[in-house]
Design an enzyme around this catalytic site. Structure first.
Site, PDB file in Angstrom:
ATOM      1  N   ARG A  21       6.302   2.009 -21.242  1.00  0.00           N
ATOM      2  CA  ARG A  21       5.206   1.102 -21.617  1.00  0.00           C
ATOM      3  C   ARG A  21       3.863   1.832 -21.623  1.00  0.00           C
ATOM      4  O   ARG A  21       2.956   1.473 -22.364  1.00  0.00           O
ATOM      5  CB  ARG A  21       5.154  -0.086 -20.652  1.00  0.00           C
ATOM      6  CG  ARG A  21       6.326  -1.049 -20.822  1.00  0.00           C
ATOM      7  CD  ARG A  21       6.072  -2.378 -20.129  1.00  0.00           C
ATOM      8  NE  ARG A  21       6.019  -2.285 -18.684  1.00  0.00           N
ATOM      9  CZ  ARG A  21       7.084  -2.355 -17.886  1.00  0.00           C
ATOM     10  NH1 ARG A  21       8.295  -2.518 -18.408  1.00  0.00           N
ATOM     11  NH2 ARG A  21       6.956  -2.272 -16.583  1.00  0.00           N
ATOM     12  N   SER A  38      20.500  -0.452 -13.511  1.00  0.00           N
ATOM     13  CA  SER A  38      19.642  -1.621 -13.318  1.00  0.00           C
ATOM     14  C   SER A  38      20.417  -2.892 -12.979  1.00  0.00           C
ATOM     15  O   SER A  38      20.218  -3.930 -13.586  1.00  0.00           O
ATOM     16  CB  SER A  38      18.823  -1.859 -14.604  1.00  0.00           C
ATOM     17  OG  SER A  38      17.758  -2.740 -14.341  1.00  0.00           O
ATOM     18  N   ASN A  41      21.737  -5.118  -6.878  1.00  0.00           N
ATOM     19  CA  ASN A  41      22.424  -4.795  -5.597  1.00  0.00           C
ATOM     20  C   ASN A  41      22.392  -6.016  -4.679  1.00  0.00           C
ATOM     21  O   ASN A  41      23.355  -6.303  -3.988  1.00  0.00           O
ATOM     22  CB  ASN A  41      21.708  -3.697  -4.791  1.00  0.00           C
ATOM     23  CG  ASN A  41      21.183  -2.568  -5.590  1.00  0.00           C
ATOM     24  OD1 ASN A  41      20.549  -2.795  -6.607  1.00  0.00           O
ATOM     25  ND2 ASN A  41      21.433  -1.358  -5.145  1.00  0.00           N
ATOM     26  N   CYS A  42      21.222  -6.680  -4.702  1.00  0.00           N
ATOM     27  CA  CYS A  42      21.008  -7.753  -3.734  1.00  0.00           C
ATOM     28  C   CYS A  42      21.931  -8.940  -3.984  1.00  0.00           C
ATOM     29  O   CYS A  42      22.128  -9.773  -3.108  1.00  0.00           O
ATOM     30  CB  CYS A  42      19.544  -8.202  -3.781  1.00  0.00           C
ATOM     31  SG  CYS A  42      18.412  -6.798  -3.748  1.00  0.00           S
ATOM     32  N   THR A 273       5.927  14.284  -4.415  1.00  0.00           N
ATOM     33  CA  THR A 273       6.571  15.062  -3.361  1.00  0.00           C
ATOM     34  C   THR A 273       5.747  16.328  -3.095  1.00  0.00           C
ATOM     35  O   THR A 273       4.673  16.507  -3.693  1.00  0.00           O
ATOM     36  CB  THR A 273       7.993  15.488  -3.783  1.00  0.00           C
ATOM     37  OG1 THR A 273       7.877  16.430  -4.856  1.00  0.00           O
ATOM     38  CG2 THR A 273       8.830  14.290  -4.238  1.00  0.00           C
ATOM     39  N   PRO A 276       4.118  19.156  -6.986  1.00  0.00           N
ATOM     40  CA  PRO A 276       3.275  18.222  -7.758  1.00  0.00           C
ATOM     41  C   PRO A 276       3.919  17.686  -9.043  1.00  0.00           C
ATOM     42  O   PRO A 276       3.482  16.656  -9.560  1.00  0.00           O
ATOM     43  CB  PRO A 276       2.025  19.041  -8.083  1.00  0.00           C
ATOM     44  CG  PRO A 276       2.269  20.421  -7.619  1.00  0.00           C
ATOM     45  CD  PRO A 276       3.506  20.461  -6.778  1.00  0.00           C
ATOM     46  N   ILE A 278       7.052  16.725  -9.208  1.00  0.00           N
ATOM     47  CA  ILE A 278       8.195  15.867  -8.844  1.00  0.00           C
ATOM     48  C   ILE A 278       7.700  14.690  -8.004  1.00  0.00           C
ATOM     49  O   ILE A 278       7.065  14.874  -6.957  1.00  0.00           O
ATOM     50  CB  ILE A 278       9.260  16.662  -8.050  1.00  0.00           C
ATOM     51  CG1 ILE A 278       9.684  17.921  -8.829  1.00  0.00           C
ATOM     52  CG2 ILE A 278      10.463  15.781  -7.747  1.00  0.00           C
ATOM     53  CD1 ILE A 278      10.682  18.804  -8.105  1.00  0.00           C
ATOM     54  N   ALA A 280       8.760  10.776  -6.238  1.00  0.00           N
ATOM     55  CA  ALA A 280       9.955  10.128  -5.688  1.00  0.00           C
ATOM     56  C   ALA A 280       9.612   8.715  -5.243  1.00  0.00           C
ATOM     57  O   ALA A 280       8.486   8.435  -4.807  1.00  0.00           O
ATOM     58  CB  ALA A 280      10.512  10.938  -4.520  1.00  0.00           C
ATOM     59  N   LYS A 435      -1.528 -29.862   8.948  1.00  0.00           N
ATOM     60  CA  LYS A 435      -1.679 -28.531   9.543  1.00  0.00           C
ATOM     61  C   LYS A 435      -0.343 -27.823   9.306  1.00  0.00           C
ATOM     62  O   LYS A 435       0.686 -28.220   9.863  1.00  0.00           O
ATOM     63  CB  LYS A 435      -1.954 -28.625  11.036  1.00  0.00           C
ATOM     64  CG  LYS A 435      -3.310 -29.211  11.373  1.00  0.00           C
ATOM     65  CD  LYS A 435      -3.394 -29.417  12.877  1.00  0.00           C
ATOM     66  CE  LYS A 435      -4.647 -30.181  13.252  1.00  0.00           C
ATOM     67  NZ  LYS A 435      -4.504 -30.815  14.574  1.00  0.00           N
TER      68      LYS A 435
HETATM   69  P1  FAD Z   1      19.294   2.420  -5.733  1.00  0.00           P
HETATM   70  O1  FAD Z   1      18.910   1.113  -6.287  1.00  0.00           O
HETATM   71  O2  FAD Z   1      20.444   2.455  -4.797  1.00  0.00           O
HETATM   72  O3  FAD Z   1      19.556   3.409  -6.923  1.00  0.00           O
HETATM   73  C1  FAD Z   1      19.871   4.753  -6.712  1.00  0.00           C
HETATM   74  C2  FAD Z   1      20.775   5.219  -7.831  1.00  0.00           C
HETATM   75  O4  FAD Z   1      20.675   6.616  -7.938  1.00  0.00           O
HETATM   76  C3  FAD Z   1      22.242   4.916  -7.579  1.00  0.00           C
HETATM   77  O5  FAD Z   1      22.782   4.106  -8.579  1.00  0.00           O
HETATM   78  C4  FAD Z   1      22.906   6.280  -7.526  1.00  0.00           C
HETATM   79  O6  FAD Z   1      24.189   6.294  -8.120  1.00  0.00           O
HETATM   80  C5  FAD Z   1      21.932   7.133  -8.337  1.00  0.00           C
HETATM   81  N1  FAD Z   1      21.978   8.554  -8.006  1.00  0.00           N
HETATM   82  C6  FAD Z   1      21.853   9.111  -6.772  1.00  0.00           C
HETATM   83  N2  FAD Z   1      21.912  10.446  -6.865  1.00  0.00           N
HETATM   84  C7  FAD Z   1      22.081  10.744  -8.173  1.00  0.00           C
HETATM   85  C8  FAD Z   1      22.219  11.965  -8.886  1.00  0.00           C
HETATM   86  N3  FAD Z   1      22.200  13.127  -8.258  1.00  0.00           N
HETATM   87  N4  FAD Z   1      22.387  11.900 -10.218  1.00  0.00           N
HETATM   88  C9  FAD Z   1      22.400  10.715 -10.867  1.00  0.00           C
HETATM   89  N5  FAD Z   1      22.282   9.536 -10.235  1.00  0.00           N
HETATM   90  C10 FAD Z   1      22.119   9.544  -8.908  1.00  0.00           C
HETATM   91  N6  FAD Z   1      16.818  -5.258  -0.751  1.00  0.00           N
HETATM   92  C11 FAD Z   1      16.017  -6.328  -0.674  1.00  0.00           C
HETATM   93  O7  FAD Z   1      14.797  -6.166  -0.679  1.00  0.00           O
HETATM   94  N7  FAD Z   1      16.526  -7.597  -0.617  1.00  0.00           N
HETATM   95  C12 FAD Z   1      17.863  -7.824  -0.628  1.00  0.00           C
HETATM   96  O8  FAD Z   1      18.305  -8.982  -0.589  1.00  0.00           O
HETATM   97  C13 FAD Z   1      18.730  -6.719  -0.670  1.00  0.00           C
HETATM   98  N8  FAD Z   1      20.062  -6.896  -0.664  1.00  0.00           N
HETATM   99  C14 FAD Z   1      20.877  -5.812  -0.781  1.00  0.00           C
HETATM  100  C15 FAD Z   1      22.253  -6.014  -0.809  1.00  0.00           C
HETATM  101  C16 FAD Z   1      23.111  -4.932  -0.931  1.00  0.00           C
HETATM  102  C17 FAD Z   1      24.582  -5.163  -0.931  1.00  0.00           C
HETATM  103  C18 FAD Z   1      22.576  -3.622  -1.049  1.00  0.00           C
HETATM  104  C19 FAD Z   1      23.497  -2.447  -1.205  1.00  0.00           C
HETATM  105  C20 FAD Z   1      21.217  -3.410  -1.022  1.00  0.00           C
HETATM  106  C21 FAD Z   1      20.355  -4.506  -0.878  1.00  0.00           C
HETATM  107  N9  FAD Z   1      18.973  -4.332  -0.842  1.00  0.00           N
HETATM  108  C22 FAD Z   1      18.160  -5.422  -0.742  1.00  0.00           C
HETATM  109  C23 FAD Z   1      18.372  -2.986  -0.866  1.00  0.00           C
HETATM  110  C24 FAD Z   1      17.940  -2.586  -2.267  1.00  0.00           C
HETATM  111  O9  FAD Z   1      18.997  -2.765  -3.153  1.00  0.00           O
HETATM  112  C25 FAD Z   1      17.485  -1.132  -2.236  1.00  0.00           C
HETATM  113  O10 FAD Z   1      16.408  -1.023  -1.362  1.00  0.00           O
HETATM  114  C26 FAD Z   1      17.057  -0.641  -3.614  1.00  0.00           C
HETATM  115  O11 FAD Z   1      18.110  -0.745  -4.518  1.00  0.00           O
HETATM  116  C27 FAD Z   1      16.601   0.813  -3.522  1.00  0.00           C
HETATM  117  O12 FAD Z   1      16.307   1.318  -4.796  1.00  0.00           O
HETATM  118  P2  FAD Z   1      16.522   2.856  -5.142  1.00  0.00           P
HETATM  119  O13 FAD Z   1      16.150   3.018  -6.548  1.00  0.00           O
HETATM  120  O14 FAD Z   1      15.886   3.682  -4.115  1.00  0.00           O
HETATM  121  O15 FAD Z   1      18.088   3.070  -4.941  1.00  0.00           O
END
Ligand code: FAD
Length: 560
Positions: A21, A38, A41-42, A273, A276, A278, A280, A435
């Site tokens: 965007r 995308s 997870n939740c 990180t 500069p 990269i 995260a 209240k």
């Molecule tokens: P992720 O969403 O986990 O994405 C990381 C992705 O990177 C993964 O798909 C992985 O396969 C990919 N990856 C890693 N290494 C590599 C690589 N070397 N090459 C290519 N791909 C790679 N949070 C809340 O706030 N509320 C909730 O209700 C909640 N419920 C949850 C329920 C469950 C069952 C789970 C598992 C998590 C929940 N969470 C919740 C937590 C939330 O999902 C995470 O905090 C969030 O997804 C983190 O985002 P992220 O992008 O860091 O990691």
């Protein structure tokens, strides 16, 4: 410009979409080693529990959708296996073909997430033991429980995901035991709030075993067993391991990026990180908590998504937005109840030697005269000097989320308990009271702060000693139904006429059901020259709840 994003779920997908965007001309590649991008997870525990009925509802966007809408080259089942930070290139393995190739980048974003902890316990590899992190795990668990032979489940770990899984398995008709090594569920919340939810879990017929350690697993003649440190065991048809996650930092470590004390990828306020070029985001990074200043990892979807937006803007516009850190606002439904937390819990403030006061209040979710009101218990922690709000935790049935969000905004804005008094809410009887519970928490905190209200806490800061007076100011009927050992009953409305029964040279501890009548009684005594009067915070309700829980794990009663 060429942007490469590693990880295509919460943080990665948000970053990539915002990058597009902000920069229509850039080449954007997003790598995902899994099959799905995308996804929600939740929502996974609720799909297993059949609350979410259609699997495809879990997918917010597909790789093809990303491509057509955002012109982003999404490569699923392509794992980044190395980063060469000097050459600004990544090595990628195509998991379908085994082919390895390289891609150069101008800016790289890491959002690899976290991985579930799977300790090397004997038997951990046995069939029927699962962790839940992604869609593949979900499909395995779902098909396992759908076989119809799963009668007993053991959930190890009583964190947010463990509790969600326990509820969903229970609702499928499976007998559930939760095992937790700590002495309470939900480590981020304080004991009183956890105790309320523990009682609720037990009331649903789920076995909750606290202070219990798993030593391994065995399978004897087809029966899976969870072995405990006390040499007993529990039969299980399925085991869900939800004892926590750790940041996935393998790539970052190998690339020489700086790792912090919490073992996450260290980023600066621009989410950059130590290299500069990269950036995260998400579960893999650590950042200073705005209240404690301690570098922590936040495992939550909201912060990961919002960091994605900040990160993309900083990449395209050149470090223009500062990330302020997460206050760890989290909420979970536990059967009919809801528990939420925001900020730093009292026990953690205590561990960090941050002086604070605590107030516990119980209020109706809406006007008591309008049908369906439920009690909501709120515990807040605040600084003794200026009343800065450090945390709020709520256990209740309805309306927990909206109050929690209000507290979160106050905490994020470095507000105080005085902001809670002034908070103007939307009120009509079905929604709140004149209240609001948020105001009530503020009123009580102000009284504590000003010394108008002296409180005794459940954990014994001001425990009653031999010779102190303990007065139950509830009605005779309430008193007879159960009280704190050693208490005498002087109902609030009789207090003024029975002052002669209370020696003025003794410490007086007062309690009612939830704290309000106790406060009124305290005001009467204080203005009649009683100098050492303490209201038991949270009243008999909280004392009784905690005492029941303490007795279950073998601790002694609270009052000496
Ligand atoms: P992720 O969403 O986990 O994405 C990381 C992705 O990177 C993964 O798909 C992985 O396969 C990919 N990856 C890693 N290494 C590599 C690589 N070397 N090459 C290519 N791909 C790679 N949070 C809340 O706030 N509320 C909730 O209700 C909640 N419920 C949850 C329920 C469950 C069952 C789970 C598992 C998590 C929940 N969470 C919740 C937590 C939330 O999902 C995470 O905090 C969030 O997804 C983190 O985002 P992220 O992008 O860091 O990691």
């Amino acid at each position: 410009m060429k942007y490469v994003v590693i990880g295509a779920v919460a943080g990665g997908a948000s970053t990539a979409a915002r990058l597009r965007r902000m920069d229509e001309k850039a080449k954007i590649i997003m790598f995902e080693r899994g099959e799905y991008v995308s996804y929600a997870n939740c929502g996974l525990p609720y799909y297993i529990g059949n609350v979410i009925k259609e699997r495809n509802k879990l997918f917010v966007q597909t790789a093809a959708g990303f491509n057509s809408r955002f012109n982003i080259d999404v490569r699923v089942r392509n794992e980044v296996v190395a980063i060469d930070a000097d050459q600004k290139k990544v090595s990628v393995r195509d998991l379908n073909t085994g082919r390895e190739y390289e891609e150069y980048y101008d800016k790289l974003v890491l959002s690899p997430g976290a991985e579930p902890v799977r300790p090397p316990l004997p038997g951990i590899q046995l069939e029927g033991i699962f962790t839940l992190r992604n869609v593949v795990d979900t499909d395995y668990i779902k098909s396992y429980v759908s076989k119809g032979t799963t009668k007993k489940a053991v959930v190890i770990g009583a964190g947010f995901i463990g509790l969600e899984m326990a509820e969903n398995l229970h609702d499928l008709g499976i007998e559930v035991t939760i095992i937790e090594m700590g002495n309470q569920i939900l480590a981020p919340v304080d004991y009183p709030i956890a105790a309320i939810i523990q009682q609720h879990i037990r009331s649903k017929g789920v076995t909750l075993r606290l202070s219990t350690t798993v030593s391994g697993f065995e399978n004897t003649k087809g029966q899976l067993k969870v072995l405990l440190k006390d040499d007993t065991g529990i039969d299980a048809d399925i085991v869900i391991l939800s004892i926590g996650v750790r940041p996935d930092t393998k790539l970052a470590v190998a690339a020489g990026l700086q790792i912090g004390n919490a073992k996450g990828i260290l980023v600066n306020e621009y989410l950059q990180t130590s290299n500069p070029d990269i950036y995260a985001v998400g579960d893999a990074i650590e950042f200073a908590n705005p209240i404690s200043n301690q570098s922590i990892i936040t495992y939550l979807a909201g912060p990961a998504n919002k960091q994605g937006r900040i990160c993309a803007d900083n990449i395209v516009l050149g470090n223009v937005k500062k990330y302020e850190g997460s206050i760890n606002t989290a909420i979970v439904k536990v059967f009919d109840m809801v528990v939420g937390t925001t900020g730093v819990a009292s026990k953690h403030l205590q561990a960090l030697s941050i002086p604070h006061k605590v107030s516990t209040t119980h209020s109706g979710s809406h006007a008591g005269y309008y049908p369906g009101a439920n009690q909501m218990s709120i515990q807040i922690a605040f600084s003794p000097e200026y009343g800065r709000l450090y945390s709020a935790q709520i256990a209740g049935f309805d309306g927990v989320d909206k109050r929690l969000d209000v507290f979160a905004v106050v905490i994020q804005n470095k507000g105080t308990i005085y902001d809670l008094l002034e908070f103007e809410h939307a009120y009509a009887p079905p929604f709140s009271s004149a209240k609001d519970p948020v105001n009530m928490a503020g009123f009580v905190a102000e009284n504590i702060s000003l010394g108008i209200l002296k409180v005794a806490y459940w954990d014994g800061a001001n425990e009653a000693e031999e010779g102190d007076i303990l007065i139950d100011v509830r009605t005779e009927k309430e008193f007879e139904a159960g009280t704190i050992t050693g208490a005498i009953n002087i109902p609030l409305d009789e207090l003024r006429s029975r002052l002669s029964e209370i020696p003025s040279n003794k410490k007086v501890f007062i309690f009612c059901q939830v704290g309000l009548r106790g406060y009124l009684a305290q005001r009467i005594l204080v203005q009649n020259n009683y100098n050492q009067v303490f209201n038991i915070s949270g009243g008999y309700f909280l004392w009784n709840t905690i005492n029941k829980e303490k007795l279950l794990i073998g601790s002694s009663s609270l009052m000496k």
